[in-house]
Write a protein that holds these residues in place. Structure first.
Motif, PDB file in Angstrom:
ATOM      1  N   HIS A  82      13.393   1.743  -0.176  1.00 18.19           N
ATOM      2  CA  HIS A  82      13.787   2.708   0.865  1.00 18.19           C
ATOM      3  C   HIS A  82      12.602   3.193   1.697  1.00 18.19           C
ATOM      4  O   HIS A  82      11.665   3.785   1.158  1.00 18.19           O
ATOM      5  CB  HIS A  82      14.492   3.905   0.218  1.00 18.19           C
ATOM      6  CG  HIS A  82      15.021   4.890   1.214  1.00 18.19           C
ATOM      7  ND1 HIS A  82      15.875   4.530   2.236  1.00 18.19           N
ATOM      8  CD2 HIS A  82      14.800   6.223   1.367  1.00 18.19           C
ATOM      9  CE1 HIS A  82      16.173   5.597   2.955  1.00 18.19           C
ATOM     10  NE2 HIS A  82      15.521   6.626   2.458  1.00 18.19           N
ATOM     11  N   THR A  83      12.659   2.967   2.999  1.00 23.66           N
ATOM     12  CA  THR A  83      11.677   3.390   4.011  1.00 23.66           C
ATOM     13  C   THR A  83      10.263   2.885   3.746  1.00 23.66           C
ATOM     14  O   THR A  83       9.295   3.472   4.223  1.00 23.66           O
ATOM     15  CB  THR A  83      11.633   4.934   4.172  1.00 23.66           C
ATOM     16  OG1 THR A  83      11.112   5.532   2.984  1.00 23.66           O
ATOM     17  CG2 THR A  83      12.999   5.507   4.498  1.00 23.66           C
ATOM     18  N   LYS A  84      10.136   1.790   3.009  1.00 28.32           N
ATOM     19  CA  LYS A  84       8.801   1.282   2.705  1.00 28.32           C
ATOM     20  C   LYS A  84       8.585  -0.101   3.318  1.00 28.32           C
ATOM     21  O   LYS A  84       7.761  -0.888   2.840  1.00 28.32           O
ATOM     22  CB  LYS A  84       8.568   1.277   1.193  1.00 28.32           C
ATOM     23  CG  LYS A  84       8.633   2.695   0.603  1.00 28.32           C
ATOM     24  CD  LYS A  84       8.368   2.724  -0.868  1.00 28.32           C
ATOM     25  CE  LYS A  84       8.408   4.150  -1.404  1.00 28.32           C
ATOM     26  NZ  LYS A  84       9.754   4.740  -1.315  1.00 28.32           N
ATOM     27  N   GLU A  85       9.306  -0.385   4.380  1.00 28.32           N
ATOM     28  CA  GLU A  85       9.152  -1.669   5.056  1.00 28.32           C
ATOM     29  C   GLU A  85       7.729  -1.856   5.579  1.00 28.32           C
ATOM     30  O   GLU A  85       7.150  -2.936   5.440  1.00 28.32           O
ATOM     31  CB  GLU A  85      10.176  -1.779   6.206  1.00 28.32           C
ATOM     32  CG  GLU A  85      11.619  -1.920   5.741  1.00 28.32           C
ATOM     33  CD  GLU A  85      12.290  -0.594   5.403  1.00 28.32           C
ATOM     34  OE1 GLU A  85      13.485  -0.613   5.054  1.00 28.32           O
ATOM     35  OE2 GLU A  85      11.625   0.478   5.475  1.00 28.32           O
ATOM     36  N   TRP A  86       7.172  -0.810   6.168  1.00 24.37           N
ATOM     37  CA  TRP A  86       5.793  -0.907   6.651  1.00 24.37           C
ATOM     38  C   TRP A  86       4.839  -1.122   5.481  1.00 24.37           C
ATOM     39  O   TRP A  86       3.885  -1.902   5.586  1.00 24.37           O
ATOM     40  CB  TRP A  86       5.399   0.369   7.402  1.00 24.37           C
ATOM     41  CG  TRP A  86       4.002   0.341   7.940  1.00 24.37           C
ATOM     42  CD1 TRP A  86       3.601  -0.070   9.182  1.00 24.37           C
ATOM     43  CD2 TRP A  86       2.797   0.711   7.244  1.00 24.37           C
ATOM     44  NE1 TRP A  86       2.235   0.031   9.303  1.00 24.37           N
ATOM     45  CE2 TRP A  86       1.723   0.512   8.120  1.00 24.37           C
ATOM     46  CE3 TRP A  86       2.542   1.215   5.962  1.00 24.37           C
ATOM     47  CZ2 TRP A  86       0.398   0.786   7.761  1.00 24.37           C
ATOM     48  CZ3 TRP A  86       1.229   1.473   5.605  1.00 24.37           C
ATOM     49  CH2 TRP A  86       0.175   1.261   6.497  1.00 24.37           C
ATOM     50  N   ASN A  87       5.070  -0.462   4.373  1.00 28.13           N
ATOM     51  CA  ASN A  87       4.147  -0.521   3.240  1.00 28.13           C
ATOM     52  C   ASN A  87       4.027  -1.913   2.648  1.00 28.13           C
ATOM     53  O   ASN A  87       2.951  -2.324   2.213  1.00 28.13           O
ATOM     54  CB  ASN A  87       4.581   0.461   2.150  1.00 28.13           C
ATOM     55  CG  ASN A  87       4.656   1.886   2.657  1.00 28.13           C
ATOM     56  OD1 ASN A  87       5.653   2.279   3.249  1.00 28.13           O
ATOM     57  ND2 ASN A  87       3.614   2.663   2.454  1.00 28.13           N
ATOM     58  N   VAL A  88       5.145  -2.643   2.593  1.00 30.60           N
ATOM     59  CA  VAL A  88       5.102  -3.967   1.969  1.00 30.60           C
ATOM     60  C   VAL A  88       4.626  -5.039   2.949  1.00 30.60           C
ATOM     61  O   VAL A  88       4.090  -6.062   2.533  1.00 30.60           O
ATOM     62  CB  VAL A  88       6.469  -4.367   1.368  1.00 30.60           C
ATOM     63  CG1 VAL A  88       6.904  -3.369   0.311  1.00 30.60           C
ATOM     64  CG2 VAL A  88       7.538  -4.505   2.435  1.00 30.60           C
TER      65      VAL A  88
ATOM     66  N   VAL B 156       0.851  -1.189   0.000  1.00 31.35           N
ATOM     67  CA  VAL B 156       0.000   0.000   0.000  1.00 31.35           C
ATOM     68  C   VAL B 156       0.885   1.236   0.000  1.00 31.35           C
ATOM     69  O   VAL B 156       1.765   1.376   0.859  1.00 31.35           O
ATOM     70  CB  VAL B 156      -0.940   0.017   1.219  1.00 31.35           C
ATOM     71  CG1 VAL B 156      -1.819   1.260   1.202  1.00 31.35           C
ATOM     72  CG2 VAL B 156      -1.808  -1.232   1.243  1.00 31.35           C
ATOM     73  N   PHE B 157       0.642   2.142  -0.957  1.00 32.79           N
ATOM     74  CA  PHE B 157       1.487   3.320  -1.130  1.00 32.79           C
ATOM     75  C   PHE B 157       0.620   4.537  -1.422  1.00 32.79           C
ATOM     76  O   PHE B 157      -0.605   4.449  -1.459  1.00 32.79           O
ATOM     77  CB  PHE B 157       2.480   3.097  -2.283  1.00 32.79           C
ATOM     78  CG  PHE B 157       3.391   1.923  -2.076  1.00 32.79           C
ATOM     79  CD1 PHE B 157       4.587   2.059  -1.405  1.00 32.79           C
ATOM     80  CD2 PHE B 157       3.047   0.656  -2.560  1.00 32.79           C
ATOM     81  CE1 PHE B 157       5.425   0.974  -1.209  1.00 32.79           C
ATOM     82  CE2 PHE B 157       3.872  -0.442  -2.365  1.00 32.79           C
ATOM     83  CZ  PHE B 157       5.073  -0.277  -1.688  1.00 32.79           C
ATOM     84  N   SER B 158       1.275   5.668  -1.644  1.00 33.47           N
ATOM     85  CA  SER B 158       0.581   6.882  -2.049  1.00 33.47           C
ATOM     86  C   SER B 158       1.066   7.327  -3.409  1.00 33.47           C
ATOM     87  O   SER B 158       2.236   7.145  -3.758  1.00 33.47           O
ATOM     88  CB  SER B 158       0.827   8.012  -1.040  1.00 33.47           C
ATOM     89  OG  SER B 158      -0.029   7.892   0.078  1.00 33.47           O
ATOM     90  N   LEU B 159       0.162   7.937  -4.164  1.00 31.05           N
ATOM     91  CA  LEU B 159       0.514   8.650  -5.380  1.00 31.05           C
ATOM     92  C   LEU B 159       0.086  10.102  -5.181  1.00 31.05           C
ATOM     93  O   LEU B 159      -1.101  10.389  -4.984  1.00 31.05           O
ATOM     94  CB  LEU B 159      -0.200   8.049  -6.594  1.00 31.05           C
ATOM     95  CG  LEU B 159       0.052   8.775  -7.926  1.00 31.05           C
ATOM     96  CD1 LEU B 159       1.493   8.571  -8.378  1.00 31.05           C
ATOM     97  CD2 LEU B 159      -0.921   8.285  -9.009  1.00 31.05           C
TER      98      LEU B 159
ATOM     99  N   SER C 142       5.084   7.455  -3.030  1.00 31.09           N
ATOM    100  CA  SER C 142       5.494   7.712  -1.657  1.00 31.09           C
ATOM    101  C   SER C 142       5.024   6.602  -0.735  1.00 31.09           C
ATOM    102  O   SER C 142       3.993   5.966  -0.978  1.00 31.09           O
ATOM    103  CB  SER C 142       4.925   9.057  -1.178  1.00 31.09           C
ATOM    104  OG  SER C 142       5.165   9.272   0.204  1.00 31.09           O
ATOM    105  N   GLY C 143       5.773   6.405   0.329  1.00 28.50           N
ATOM    106  CA  GLY C 143       5.369   5.466   1.371  1.00 28.50           C
ATOM    107  C   GLY C 143       4.533   6.127   2.449  1.00 28.50           C
ATOM    108  O   GLY C 143       4.027   5.450   3.349  1.00 28.50           O
ATOM    109  N   ALA C 144       4.397   7.458   2.407  1.00 22.55           N
ATOM    110  CA  ALA C 144       3.568   8.194   3.367  1.00 22.55           C
ATOM    111  C   ALA C 144       2.119   8.023   2.965  1.00 22.55           C
ATOM    112  O   ALA C 144       1.583   8.787   2.159  1.00 22.55           O
ATOM    113  CB  ALA C 144       3.977   9.664   3.402  1.00 22.55           C
TER     114      ALA C 144
END
Length: 419
Positions: free
Chosen positions: A383-389, A89-92, A137-139
């Motif tokens: 990069h910094t997307k550990e939570w996202n995956v 889950v990510f942001s565009l 983005s991962g935010a």
């Protein structure tokens, strides 16, 4: 942090004057490195150094091909890139950042056409159907309300004015004894820390999601340059002061990317460092020299030119070229070399395929100081997307580790109890 060609560097910095060339040549007493680069390489070194420390707008480098409506909901077709082909889950962000959509799982991927079809989980703002380009983005969330949690808008006194922050309470009736302070990364905003808020709340911690100098919300530094952690830690200290004044007895620092470097400097230098119970660092910069060397190599910048760029950041005479008000002490921020000096329990989460901040210094820090540092590798998160995956894994690791760190100490009435 990526750079471009020497021609682009000269366009960004202008033609080098004779005076500037002499300044470059004299930057090291005795000319240790001065003879190693020519005028063109000097221009590239200037450009490389300035790119590292100069805030810049996020490039809209992600192509949006189409938005379609299916029986299962809205979907978006994107150009396939290393980011958009990672499931999770990510942001565009689009329309210059005014538009924001939460993008979910991959429905299909066509290597031949270099496209990927993904679910659109939510459009928070803007018209996604009109979007043609944006950035990934991962935010994932736009504000605490999107997480289903209430937050207060607060202002923290910092150099040059006040910095806005979100305060998420663990309990409605009173402040928690332990506060989590979320420190975002370079080029990001406080949205980055929203991914950790629910975990902090479950552990009984109030969360303070801060802004700091040059991030577009807090007052800019006088020189308008990043200190890579060497200056930003003072804004975290100001946030700690706010927390203490409002009931906090201990602090847990969360840091992403450069936010990790900032957290490490805070734990080293702040007058409140004795209150820091633990740190959770996601893809942190442990060693800036390593990161800069990696980016120089990735952009095919000659080794000597990359080293010369580093020297401009660290030498007093480099200020006239970089715009820094003071040199950056990269050695003081090399926690790979200073590993045994770190005395704050620290959890480091880092994906082994991170192509922006290499994971090796994180693993090295844990190997050199296993008493204080726990390293948890991820795979496929970049990069910094550990939570996202893998949010379940991220939250489980952080929760279980912090439960041990926040367990009551031997003395009765310890301030370490969450609440």
């Amino acid at each position: 942090m990526a750079t471009n060609s020497p021609a682009a560097g000269e366009a960004a910095t202008g033609k080098l004057s004779v005076r500037t060339k002499w300044a470059l040549a004299g930057m090291v007493t005795g000319g240790t490195l001065a003879g190693l680069v020519g005028a063109g390489s000097s221009a590239l070194a200037v450009y490389f150094a300035r790119r590292v420390i100069t805030p810049a707008a996020r490039p809209a480098d992600q192509e949006v091909l189409a938005v379609i409506q299916s029986d299962t909901g809205r979907q978006v077709i994107l150009a396939a890139t290393p980011d958009t082909t990672v499931d999770g889950v990510f942001s565009l962000f689009f329309a210059g950042g005014a538009g924001h959509a939460r993008i979910g799982r991959i429905v299909s991927y066509s290597p031949a056409e270099q496209t990927v079809l993904r679910e659109v989980e939510e459009v928070y703002s803007g018209n996604l159907a009109d979007a043609r380009r944006g950035w990934w983005s991962g935010a994932t969330y736009p504000d605490p309300a999107a997480l289903g949690v209430a937050a207060d808008d607060v202002e923290i006194k910092v150099d040059g004015g006040t910095a806005p922050a979100w305060l998420v309470r663990a309990y409605a009736a009173a402040s928690a004894a332990v506060w989590a302070i979320m420190v975002h990364g370079r080029g990001a905003t406080r949205l980055e820390g929203l991914r950790a808020v629910r975990t902090a709340k479950e552990l009984g911690m109030d969360s303070l999601l801060i802004s700091y100098r040059n991030d577009g919300l807090a007052p800019s530094a006088l020189d308008g340059r990043y200190g890579l952690g060497s200056t930003e830690w003072r804004d975290v200290e100001a946030a700690m002061e706010y927390a203490v004044a409002h009931g906090a007895r201990e602090i847990v620092l969360f840091g992403w990317s450069m936010g990790g470097a900032i957290a490490l400097q805070t734990a080293d230098l702040s007058k409140y460092r004795h209150l820091i119970r633990a740190m959770v660092l996601d893809a942190p910069v442990i060693n800036w020299v390593n990161v800069m060397a990696h980016h120089a190599q990735m952009n095919r910048i000659p080794y000597n030119v990359g080293r010369y760029g580093q020297l401009m950041l660290t030498h007093p005479l480099g200020r006239r070229l970089t715009g820094l008000s003071a040199p950056v002490d990269l050695k003081a921020m090399d926690w790979e070399a200073r590993a045994v000096e770190l005395r704050t329990p620290t959890l480091v989460i880092h994906s082994v395929d991170d192509d922006y901040v290499p994971f090796e210094p994180s693993a090295s820090l844990a190997g050199k100081n296993p008493e204080m540092v726990t390293f948890e590798p991820f795979h496929g998160a970049r990069h910094t997307k550990e939570w996202n995956v893998d949010p379940e894994k991220w939250e489980r690791l952080v929760r279980s580790w912090l439960q041990r760190m926040l367990a009551p100490r031997n003395n009765p009435g310890s301030a370490g109890q969450p609440a």
